[in-house]
Motif scaffolding. Structure first.
Motif, short mmCIF file in Angstrom:
data_model
loop_
_atom_site.label_atom_id
_atom_site.label_comp_id
_atom_site.label_asym_id
_atom_site.label_seq_id
_atom_site.Cartn_x
_atom_site.Cartn_y
_atom_site.Cartn_z
N TYR A 122 0.81 -1.22 0.00
CA TYR A 122 0.00 0.00 0.00
C TYR A 122 0.85 1.26 0.00
CZ TYR A 122 -3.63 -3.33 1.22
OH TYR A 122 -4.47 -4.40 1.21
N ARG A 123 1.98 1.22 0.72
CA ARG A 123 2.74 2.45 0.93
C ARG A 123 4.07 2.47 0.18
NH1 ARG A 123 2.47 4.10 7.09
NH2 ARG A 123 2.18 6.14 6.16
N GLY A 124 4.37 1.39 -0.53
CA GLY A 124 5.65 1.33 -1.24
C GLY A 124 6.77 0.86 -0.33
N VAL A 125 7.95 1.39 -0.57
CA VAL A 125 9.13 0.94 0.16
C VAL A 125 9.22 1.67 1.52
CG1 VAL A 125 11.64 0.82 0.12
CG2 VAL A 125 10.34 0.49 -1.98
N VAL A 126 9.33 0.88 2.60
CA VAL A 126 9.56 1.44 3.94
C VAL A 126 11.02 1.17 4.28
CG1 VAL A 126 8.87 1.39 6.37
CG2 VAL A 126 7.17 0.91 4.59
N THR A 127 11.78 2.25 4.50
CA THR A 127 13.22 2.15 4.71
C THR A 127 13.56 2.38 6.18
OG1 THR A 127 13.52 3.05 2.49
CG2 THR A 127 15.44 3.04 3.92
N ILE A 132 9.33 6.86 4.73
CA ILE A 132 8.47 6.43 3.63
C ILE A 132 8.49 7.53 2.58
CG2 ILE A 132 6.11 5.86 2.91
CD1 ILE A 132 5.65 4.70 5.69
N THR A 133 8.88 7.18 1.35
CA THR A 133 8.96 8.17 0.27
C THR A 133 7.95 7.90 -0.83
OG1 THR A 133 10.64 6.83 -0.82
CG2 THR A 133 11.43 8.57 0.66
N GLY A 134 7.18 6.82 -0.70
CA GLY A 134 6.21 6.49 -1.75
C GLY A 134 6.85 5.82 -2.96
N VAL A 135 8.15 5.53 -2.88
CA VAL A 135 8.85 4.89 -4.00
C VAL A 135 8.33 3.46 -4.16
CG1 VAL A 135 11.09 4.03 -4.76
CG2 VAL A 135 10.91 6.27 -3.73
#
Length: 616
Positions: free
Chosen positions: A216-221, A272-275
């Motif tokens: 849902y949120r993309g990549v979580v770093t 979270i950058t949405g990438v």
């Protein structure tokens, strides 16, 4: 003083931050101790609490092992009344996931070294201790499970003290199950682990130590800030790729994600950058601000080298694109996984994947099947060989089908330095096992009067299949094993091909030592004779080294009773019918192809690990 558990307005004073991890052998109680710390600090209340709280994956909970490191922020008020912020990382214990441990250590200043008071120091305990010492971490020795009837805390405290070089009285004694002594461990973290140091006013620099893909949120770093400050809505740059992103959310994990305005020196948090592209957030990369950013990147991590290679193929060929996407997403969570496309005559399109060991292979395959609903078949695991030809050219072989023909000068195979810890009464059976696996004894030390450490060099190919199982059965489960790569050595290796009806089946080929080639050939041929259904014609199964056949089995033809309707009459009528059948079989044998059912592939390859060691 900032309330450590509330969403932080800015960043926390580095002097009250303590970053530490828990390292230990498998089943020595890391995750249980982490559970008690969550309860003692009040981060998780009794209603939400469950065993192994930080083991998020179903597969971790079912197997009772930690696969992924988990970071969590804990508020702790010490005896002097100061509220500290503890960033705790729970790490895996299995040798295949040492890479996860090494990344976690780089984000910490201290480590809690946990040892089971009933089992003592094991091989992986030592391996993780040396990793922590390499990173100059403060070591807090802790004995767990002191309430077990078989616990010998005094004996193992002395053993631990001798290895670390401290006093036996300095070794803390806890029971993670009941919570006894957990407060003392947290107090020791506050007093013995140094606060993080960094330039708060300098350009922002944070190292990525883990990342996960959220659909849902993309990549979580997950990052550890070394210098400066990262705040929400700031534009950040990845120093290795130069990619620029806007931070949509920044925060800390306590133990669920808590958004904050920013994170500063020494803090562990998430971005979270949405990438959506998984390759833009590499583990070990340095994150900095786009404006007035740092010019010098932080030292990353050594790239893990895959030790074991196996082909992964979808049972249904049309699932190939889904497998490719699934591997790409999984690679973000698991930086140690490498893969490249390959094709097989028998299995179609798939991927050649590199793993750190057999457990890693098993976990990756199971995650692909569960999380992405794929049905997969994996080929027999092999290691990476280097083949030197007579003309001086070199070939890297990760798949038996790549093994070159022609004149070969030398074949080099990877070697490992294995450490085995076991009770001294099993020395004989361990030595016997290591010698049958082409091992070479380096040395032997007594840790105490009844525990011994044996060091061997062994070929990796001999370890990755069923060495650990054999070691456990010979020592009644008391031995523990750890190994690390030490380079390569020339060996007498040959490629054994399995021929069905004269055609080589690449999925069944294997590279084995010359002395074990015959046993492998006999075992595989015998197994396939039982697994492949009978055809209308006779099918020979042959094991061959080059042009020389070393083993053979035959699948008898199905014969129709052509004489069933032939009542009485002249014998020549019967002969004529039998001759006609014989001609038909001959013609069929010339044009016939043997279709190997998928079940036969799965059965032959899944039990292949033991084929070399246990010939029929």
């Amino acid at each position: 003083m900032a309330n450590a558990n509330a969403p932080v307005a800015g960043s926390t004073d580095p002097s009250v931050i303590r970053n530490f991890c828990i390292i230990a052998h498998i089943d020595h109680g890391k995750s249980t101790l982490a559970d008690r710390m969550l309860q003692v600090t009040g981060v998780v209340d009794g209603r939400q609490m469950r065993a192994q709280y930080l083991d998020r994956m179903d597969i971790e909970r079912e197997r009772g092992i930690t696969i992924k490191s988990q970071a969590v922020r804990l508020p702790f008020t010490s005896v002097d009344g100061t509220t500290y912020v503890l960033n705790m990382i729970d790490t895996p214990g299995h040798v295949d996931f040492t890479y996860e441990v090494s990344r976690s250590l780089a984000a910490c200043e201290g480590a809690v070294l946990l040892v089971d008071a009933a089992q003592g120091i094991e091989a992986q305990t030592l391996a993780n201790l040396y990793l922590a010492l390499e990173n100059d971490l403060a070591i807090i020795p802790v004995l767990n499970k002191i309430d077990l009837p078989a616990a010998q805390p005094d004996k193992y405290a002395a053993e631990l003290a001798r290895i670390i070089g401290c006093d036996p009285d300095d070794v803390l004694r806890v029971s993670a199950k009941s919570g006894l002594g957990v407060d003392a461990v947290l107090e020791a973290v506050v007093t013995q682990v140094p606060a993080p140091v960094g330039d708060a006013d300098g350009p922002a620099r944070a190292i990525i130590f883990d990342s996960v893909y959220d659909s849902y949120r993309g990549v979580v770093t997950y990052v550890r800030v070394i210098d400066g400050h990262l705040s929400t809505r700031e534009r950040i740059a990845m120093m290795s790729t130069g990619a620029v992103h806007e931070m949509l959310e920044v925060g800390v994990i306590s133990p669920e994600p808590v958004p904050s305005a920013g994170i500063g020196v020494g803090e562990v948090g998430y971005l979270i950058t949405g990438v959506k592209d998984v390759r833009q957030s590499r583990v070990g990369d340095t994150v900095t601000s786009q404006r007035h950013g740092a010019t010098e990147a932080l030292g990353g991590y050594r790239d893990p080298k895959p030790m074991v290679f196996s082909g992964l193929y979808p049972l249904d060929g049309s699932d190939y694109p889904e497998l490719r996407d699934a591997l790409e997403k999984l690679q973000l969570n698991d930086a140690a996984l490498v893969y490249e496309p390959e094709t097989s005559v028998a299995l179609g399109f798939g991927f050649r994947c590199g793993f750190l060991g057999l457990l890693h292979l098993e976990i990756v395959r199971e995650r692909l099947e569960r999380e992405f609903n794929l049905d997969l078949i994996s080929t027999a695991p092999t290691v990476n060989y280097r083949v030197v030809m007579d003309d001086g050219s070199e070939v890297r072989v990760t798949n038996p089908s790549e093994f070159p023909g022609g004149k070969i000068a030398e074949v080099y195979e990877p070697m490992v330095r294995a450490t085995v810890l076991a009770p001294s009464e099993y020395i004989g059976s361990i030595m016997e096992l290591c010698q049958t696996r082409r091992g070479n004894l380096l040395g032997m030390d007594y840790l105490s009067e009844d525990r011994v450490e044996l060091r061997y060099t062994l070929p990796l190919a001999e370890i990755v299949f069923d060495f650990f199982d054999a070691l456990k059965s010979k020592t009644r489960g008391y031995a523990s094993l750890d190994y690390e790569p030490t380079g390569e050595l020339a060996s007498e290796l040959v490629k054994v091909d399995i021929l069905l009806h004269g055609e080589a089946v690449d999925a069944f080929s294997s590279i084995v030592h010359k002395d074990k080639a015959y046993a492998y050939g006999v075992s595989m041929a015998g197994k396939l004779r039982e697994l492949i259904p009978r055809q209308q014609f006779e099918v020979p199964i042959q094991a061959a080294i080059g042009a020389r056949v070393i083993a053979r089995e035959t699948i008898r033809a199905i014969r129709k009773d052509v004489l069933a309707k032939c009542y009485g009459g002249d014998i020549t009528r019967k002969r004529k019918l039998l001759e006609k059948q014989k001609e038909g079989k001959k013609r069929m044998k010339m044009v016939g192809r043997v279709e190997v059912p998928q079940e036969a592939f799965i059965a032959a390859l899944s039990t292949d690990e033991s084929a070399v060691a246990k010939p029929k």
